[in-house]
Design a protein around this motif. Structure first.
Motif, PDB file in Angstrom:
ATOM      1  N   ALA A   1       0.881   2.236  -9.403  1.00  0.00           N
ATOM      2  CA  ALA A   1       0.120   2.298  -8.153  1.00  0.00           C
ATOM      3  C   ALA A   1      -0.943   1.198  -8.124  1.00  0.00           C
ATOM      4  N   ILE A   2      -1.626   1.014  -9.235  1.00  0.00           N
ATOM      5  CA  ILE A   2      -2.681  -0.005  -9.311  1.00  0.00           C
ATOM      6  C   ILE A   2      -2.120  -1.394  -9.040  1.00  0.00           C
ATOM      7  N   ILE A   3      -0.950  -1.682  -9.606  1.00  0.00           N
ATOM      8  CA  ILE A   3      -0.329  -2.998  -9.411  1.00  0.00           C
ATOM      9  C   ILE A   3      -0.148  -3.295  -7.935  1.00  0.00           C
TER      10      ILE A   3
ATOM     11  N   PHE B   1       0.841  -1.205   0.000  1.00  0.00           N
ATOM     12  CA  PHE B   1       0.000   0.000   0.000  1.00  0.00           C
ATOM     13  C   PHE B   1       0.875   1.253   0.000  1.00  0.00           C
ATOM     14  N   ASN B   2       1.927   1.253   0.797  1.00  0.00           N
ATOM     15  CA  ASN B   2       2.818   2.407   0.859  1.00  0.00           C
ATOM     16  C   ASN B   2       3.532   2.643  -0.467  1.00  0.00           C
ATOM     17  N   VAL B   3       3.994   1.558  -1.076  1.00  0.00           N
ATOM     18  CA  VAL B   3       4.643   1.670  -2.394  1.00  0.00           C
ATOM     19  C   VAL B   3       3.659   2.252  -3.405  1.00  0.00           C
ATOM     20  N   ALA B   4       2.434   1.745  -3.380  1.00  0.00           N
ATOM     21  CA  ALA B   4       1.397   2.241  -4.292  1.00  0.00           C
ATOM     22  C   ALA B   4       1.123   3.722  -4.069  1.00  0.00           C
ATOM     23  N   SER B   5       1.051   4.121  -2.810  1.00  0.00           N
ATOM     24  CA  SER B   5       0.767   5.523  -2.481  1.00  0.00           C
ATOM     25  C   SER B   5       1.859   6.447  -3.011  1.00  0.00           C
TER      26      SER B   5
END
Length: 213
Positions: free
Chosen positions: A145-147, A130-134
């Motif tokens: 982000a979606i991945i 989640f943090n990486v996506a954010s």
């Protein structure tokens, strides 16, 4: 014309050269083992960082977290979960400062350790995804982000209760990210999940539910 003895000596010398070269190359690849201090590191800088962060002194919090990382690296292996936690904390501060590139660097360091040290289905790993996506979303890298939002959701839907707010955050984030890449059908899919979550947990007449509807 060289005789048999000369050829043999040349061949042996060539083999010796190859062996020496390979041995030297292998020595280059071998890194000296890290000597760790015994005991546990002081958490003074970590406590300071938490204090500064709560007070909104983010630059000071960052400096304290970086000092804590330096201290912890004396006691823990570079790929330990303790160091992963340091990287995550630093990434969080960079993200709060909207320096998403640096936040992503530290979140990716966390993710690499998590993927080695943690079970494939753990909430800690979903939090890191989640943090990486954010961070990707902050950089407007919506496809990336979606991945990572999807990776986090895959874990959380297995482990979390249906009324867990983390699921709501993921549904909302995915709806927004898909909207940015003009995939309205998928965006609507997650908006419907948001609505269902709010109807079930807040009630149909709650203002948050009405807003989503």
């Amino acid at each position: 014309m060289p005789n048999g003895k000369t050829i043999l000596i040349s061949t042996l010398l060539f083999i010796s050269f190859l062996f020496t070269a390979c041995f030297d190359e292998e020595k280059k690849e071998l890194k000296p083992s890290k000597v760790l201090l015994e005991g546990t590191p002081s958490e003074e800088n970590y406590k300071l960082a938490q204090k500064y962060f709560a007070e909104g002194e983010y630059e000071k919090a960052l400096a304290a977290h970086l000092k804590q990382l330096t201290e912890d690296l004396k006691y823990y292996e570079d790929d330990s979960l303790e160091i992963a936690l340091n990287y995550n904390d630093i990434g969080l501060v960079y993200g709060t400062l909207k320096d998403y590139e640096k936040a992503l660097v530290y979140y990716m360091k966390t993710m690499k350790i998590d993927e080695v040290r943690l079970d494939s289905n753990s909430t800690e790993r979903s939090t890191t995804y989640f943090n990486v996506a954010s961070a990707h979303e902050g950089l407007t890298n919506y496809d990336e982000a979606i991945i990572y939002y999807e990776k986090a959701l895959e874990i959380d839907e297995k482990l979390l209760a249906k009324n867990d707010e983390e699921l709501l955050a993921l549904y909302e984030s995915l709806a927004e990210a898909y909207k940015h890449v003009s995939k309205e059908v998928l965006s609507l899919k997650y908006l419907k999940k948001v609505l269902l979550f709010k109807e079930r947990n807040y009630g149909k007449e709650d203002e948050r539910t009405k807003e989503t509807r």
